[in-house]
Design a protein around this motif. Structure first.
Motif, PDB file in Angstrom:
ATOM      1  N   GLU A 111      17.895 -10.914   0.850  1.00  0.00           N
ATOM      2  CA  GLU A 111      18.447  -9.916   2.333  1.00  0.00           C
ATOM      3  C   GLU A 111      17.773  -9.910   3.828  1.00  0.00           C
ATOM      4  O   GLU A 111      17.753 -10.433   4.798  1.00  0.00           O
ATOM      5  CB  GLU A 111      19.381  -9.284   1.694  1.00  0.00           C
ATOM      6  CG  GLU A 111      20.426  -7.987   3.120  1.00  0.00           C
ATOM      7  CD  GLU A 111      21.302  -7.697   2.138  1.00  0.00           C
ATOM      8  OE1 GLU A 111      22.093  -7.358   4.132  1.00  0.00           O
ATOM      9  OE2 GLU A 111      21.804  -6.933   2.022  1.00  0.00           O
ATOM     10  N   GLY A 112      16.210  -9.073   2.992  1.00  0.00           N
ATOM     11  CA  GLY A 112      15.943  -8.425   3.573  1.00  0.00           C
ATOM     12  C   GLY A 112      15.378 -10.219   4.134  1.00  0.00           C
ATOM     13  O   GLY A 112      15.431 -10.487   5.910  1.00  0.00           O
ATOM     14  N   PRO A 113      14.861 -10.927   4.060  1.00  0.00           N
ATOM     15  CA  PRO A 113      14.039 -12.209   4.669  1.00  0.00           C
ATOM     16  C   PRO A 113      14.681 -13.431   5.057  1.00  0.00           C
ATOM     17  O   PRO A 113      14.412 -13.527   6.284  1.00  0.00           O
ATOM     18  CB  PRO A 113      13.247 -13.100   4.127  1.00  0.00           C
ATOM     19  CG  PRO A 113      13.092 -11.354   2.226  1.00  0.00           C
ATOM     20  CD  PRO A 113      14.210 -10.683   2.770  1.00  0.00           C
ATOM     21  N   LEU A 114      16.292 -12.958   4.943  1.00  0.00           N
ATOM     22  CA  LEU A 114      16.842 -14.425   5.099  1.00  0.00           C
ATOM     23  C   LEU A 114      17.623 -13.404   7.047  1.00  0.00           C
ATOM     24  O   LEU A 114      18.048 -13.817   7.834  1.00  0.00           O
ATOM     25  CB  LEU A 114      18.574 -13.994   4.505  1.00  0.00           C
ATOM     26  CG  LEU A 114      18.417 -15.158   3.245  1.00  0.00           C
ATOM     27  CD1 LEU A 114      19.393 -15.372   2.488  1.00  0.00           C
ATOM     28  CD2 LEU A 114      17.684 -16.586   3.847  1.00  0.00           C
ATOM     29  N   ARG A 115      17.631 -11.938   6.591  1.00  0.00           N
ATOM     30  CA  ARG A 115      18.351 -11.606   7.944  1.00  0.00           C
ATOM     31  C   ARG A 115      17.282 -11.272   8.882  1.00  0.00           C
ATOM     32  O   ARG A 115      17.534 -11.731  10.227  1.00  0.00           O
ATOM     33  CB  ARG A 115      18.523  -9.777   7.154  1.00  0.00           C
ATOM     34  CG  ARG A 115      20.198  -9.984   7.153  1.00  0.00           C
ATOM     35  CD  ARG A 115      20.296  -8.481   7.143  1.00  0.00           C
ATOM     36  NE  ARG A 115      21.820  -9.084   6.615  1.00  0.00           N
ATOM     37  CZ  ARG A 115      23.239  -8.962   7.148  1.00  0.00           C
ATOM     38  NH1 ARG A 115      22.831 -10.148   8.351  1.00  0.00           N
ATOM     39  NH2 ARG A 115      23.923  -9.010   6.224  1.00  0.00           N
ATOM     40  N   GLN A 116      16.213 -11.339   8.553  1.00  0.00           N
ATOM     41  CA  GLN A 116      15.293 -11.347   9.643  1.00  0.00           C
ATOM     42  C   GLN A 116      14.327 -12.781  10.231  1.00  0.00           C
ATOM     43  O   GLN A 116      14.348 -13.230  11.144  1.00  0.00           O
ATOM     44  CB  GLN A 116      13.176 -11.002   8.412  1.00  0.00           C
ATOM     45  CG  GLN A 116      12.038 -10.912   9.921  1.00  0.00           C
ATOM     46  CD  GLN A 116      11.046 -10.566   9.204  1.00  0.00           C
ATOM     47  OE1 GLN A 116      11.327 -10.428   8.139  1.00  0.00           O
ATOM     48  NE2 GLN A 116       9.891 -11.082  10.287  1.00  0.00           N
ATOM     49  N   ASN A 117      14.956 -13.780   9.595  1.00  0.00           N
ATOM     50  CA  ASN A 117      14.695 -15.317   9.800  1.00  0.00           C
ATOM     51  C   ASN A 117      16.179 -15.698  10.384  1.00  0.00           C
ATOM     52  O   ASN A 117      15.779 -15.865  11.837  1.00  0.00           O
ATOM     53  CB  ASN A 117      14.850 -16.201   8.902  1.00  0.00           C
ATOM     54  CG  ASN A 117      14.105 -16.713   8.282  1.00  0.00           C
ATOM     55  OD1 ASN A 117      12.920 -15.884   8.276  1.00  0.00           O
ATOM     56  ND2 ASN A 117      13.753 -17.566   6.967  1.00  0.00           N
ATOM     57  N   LEU A 118      16.749 -15.182  10.100  1.00  0.00           N
ATOM     58  CA  LEU A 118      18.581 -14.688  11.407  1.00  0.00           C
ATOM     59  C   LEU A 118      18.338 -14.203  12.137  1.00  0.00           C
ATOM     60  O   LEU A 118      18.705 -14.710  13.833  1.00  0.00           O
ATOM     61  CB  LEU A 118      19.794 -14.452  10.411  1.00  0.00           C
ATOM     62  CG  LEU A 118      20.828 -14.392  10.791  1.00  0.00           C
ATOM     63  CD1 LEU A 118      21.253 -15.555  11.795  1.00  0.00           C
ATOM     64  CD2 LEU A 118      22.148 -13.713  10.150  1.00  0.00           C
ATOM     65  N   SER A 119      17.501 -13.033  12.445  1.00  0.00           N
ATOM     66  CA  SER A 119      17.422 -12.299  13.804  1.00  0.00           C
ATOM     67  C   SER A 119      17.086 -13.256  14.746  1.00  0.00           C
ATOM     68  O   SER A 119      16.450 -13.298  16.299  1.00  0.00           O
ATOM     69  CB  SER A 119      16.494 -10.981  13.283  1.00  0.00           C
ATOM     70  OG  SER A 119      16.713 -10.245  14.368  1.00  0.00           O
ATOM     71  N   GLU A 120      15.725 -13.485  14.273  1.00  0.00           N
ATOM     72  CA  GLU A 120      14.728 -14.226  14.561  1.00  0.00           C
ATOM     73  C   GLU A 120      15.549 -16.177  16.155  1.00  0.00           C
ATOM     74  O   GLU A 120      15.314 -15.903  16.977  1.00  0.00           O
ATOM     75  CB  GLU A 120      13.666 -15.645  14.431  1.00  0.00           C
ATOM     76  CG  GLU A 120      12.979 -13.744  14.115  1.00  0.00           C
ATOM     77  CD  GLU A 120      11.474 -14.539  12.848  1.00  0.00           C
ATOM     78  OE1 GLU A 120      10.487 -13.703  12.732  1.00  0.00           O
ATOM     79  OE2 GLU A 120      11.408 -15.230  12.505  1.00  0.00           O
ATOM     80  N   GLU A 121      16.395 -16.408  14.460  1.00  0.00           N
ATOM     81  CA  GLU A 121      16.928 -17.571  15.538  1.00  0.00           C
ATOM     82  C   GLU A 121      17.822 -17.111  16.091  1.00  0.00           C
ATOM     83  O   GLU A 121      18.547 -18.334  17.165  1.00  0.00           O
ATOM     84  CB  GLU A 121      18.163 -18.510  13.832  1.00  0.00           C
ATOM     85  CG  GLU A 121      17.001 -18.346  13.169  1.00  0.00           C
ATOM     86  CD  GLU A 121      16.003 -20.203  13.605  1.00  0.00           C
ATOM     87  OE1 GLU A 121      16.193 -20.517  15.022  1.00  0.00           O
ATOM     88  OE2 GLU A 121      14.877 -20.403  12.513  1.00  0.00           O
ATOM     89  N   GLU A 122      18.863 -15.814  16.552  1.00  0.00           N
ATOM     90  CA  GLU A 122      19.309 -15.796  17.333  1.00  0.00           C
ATOM     91  C   GLU A 122      19.154 -14.659  19.027  1.00  0.00           C
ATOM     92  O   GLU A 122      19.453 -15.264  19.716  1.00  0.00           O
ATOM     93  CB  GLU A 122      20.207 -13.732  16.545  1.00  0.00           C
ATOM     94  CG  GLU A 122      21.747 -14.392  15.690  1.00  0.00           C
ATOM     95  CD  GLU A 122      21.997 -13.018  14.791  1.00  0.00           C
ATOM     96  OE1 GLU A 122      23.117 -13.499  14.864  1.00  0.00           O
ATOM     97  OE2 GLU A 122      20.756 -12.045  14.433  1.00  0.00           O
ATOM     98  N   GLY A 123      17.741 -15.073  18.269  1.00  0.00           N
ATOM     99  CA  GLY A 123      16.967 -13.646  19.433  1.00  0.00           C
ATOM    100  C   GLY A 123      16.791 -15.526  20.308  1.00  0.00           C
ATOM    101  O   GLY A 123      16.910 -15.586  21.698  1.00  0.00           O
ATOM    102  N   MET A 124      16.324 -16.256  19.721  1.00  0.00           N
ATOM    103  CA  MET A 124      15.913 -18.143  20.586  1.00  0.00           C
ATOM    104  C   MET A 124      16.990 -18.182  20.974  1.00  0.00           C
ATOM    105  O   MET A 124      16.667 -18.859  22.307  1.00  0.00           O
ATOM    106  CB  MET A 124      15.503 -18.933  19.615  1.00  0.00           C
ATOM    107  CG  MET A 124      14.684 -20.013  19.986  1.00  0.00           C
ATOM    108  SD  MET A 124      13.531 -19.658  21.295  1.00  0.00           S
ATOM    109  CE  MET A 124      13.156 -21.709  21.676  1.00  0.00           C
ATOM    110  N   ALA A 125      18.120 -18.309  20.258  1.00  0.00           N
ATOM    111  CA  ALA A 125      19.450 -18.379  20.906  1.00  0.00           C
ATOM    112  C   ALA A 125      20.148 -18.203  21.844  1.00  0.00           C
ATOM    113  O   ALA A 125      20.397 -18.442  23.140  1.00  0.00           O
ATOM    114  CB  ALA A 125      20.359 -19.018  19.925  1.00  0.00           C
TER     115      ALA A 125
END
Length: 151
Positions: A111-125
């Motif tokens: 969960e932690g690593p996936l949420r971090q990746n998700l957060s970075e993608e959301e930030g870029m979007a």
């Protein structure tokens, strides 16, 4: 997916001349993406799995071809911006799905690593969406004064 993202962004970054704010953000997101790959590799290793080299190569080739396809367009920066925004949203959907799968499998450590990746993608979007109007205006201004609106 992340290797494909790198194969899309790296050629774009090499070609950007007139849009330093886009170049800076792409450079930052390339570094984030490399970190995302590391987190995913660690998760896979912890599960006794590995990434598919053949699939990675095929997706990377596809990404490179997509990025190069825009180079012949007079509005390459705009086409790249549209494609990048679409790809970021694809990645967001994929990470949301992976979070559900990890939850269903009881893989709480994912969960932690996936949420971090998700957060970075959301930030870029969010950045791409917030900056599309400015990039479009800059492109139009360069064209209107007869300057080559280089990527």
């Amino acid at each position: 997916m992340e290797n494909q993202a790198l194969s899309i962004m790296k050629p774009q970054l090499e070609r950007i001349e007139s849009y330093p704010q886009v170049a800076e953000k792409l450079d930052q997101h390339i570094r984030e993406t490399e970190g995302q790959i590391g987190r995913l590799d660690s998760l896979l290793e912890g599960l006794g799995e590995s990434n598919s080299t053949i699939k990675d190569m095929a997706l990377s080739l596809g990404g490179t071809m997509a990025a190069m396809g825009h180079t012949v367009a007079g509005d390459e920066i705009l086409k790249n911006s549209f494609a990048n925004f679409a790809f970021e949203n694809f990645e967001i959907a994929a990470y949301n799905s992976l979070l559900v799968i990890a939850d269903l499998a009881g893989e709480t450590r994912a969960e932690g690593p996936l949420r971090q990746n998700l957060s970075e993608e959301e930030g870029m979007a969010r950045w791409l969406q917030a900056n599309l109007a400015g990039v479009t205006r800059q492109f139009a201004e360069l064209k209107s004064v007869g300057e080559e609106a280089k990527v």
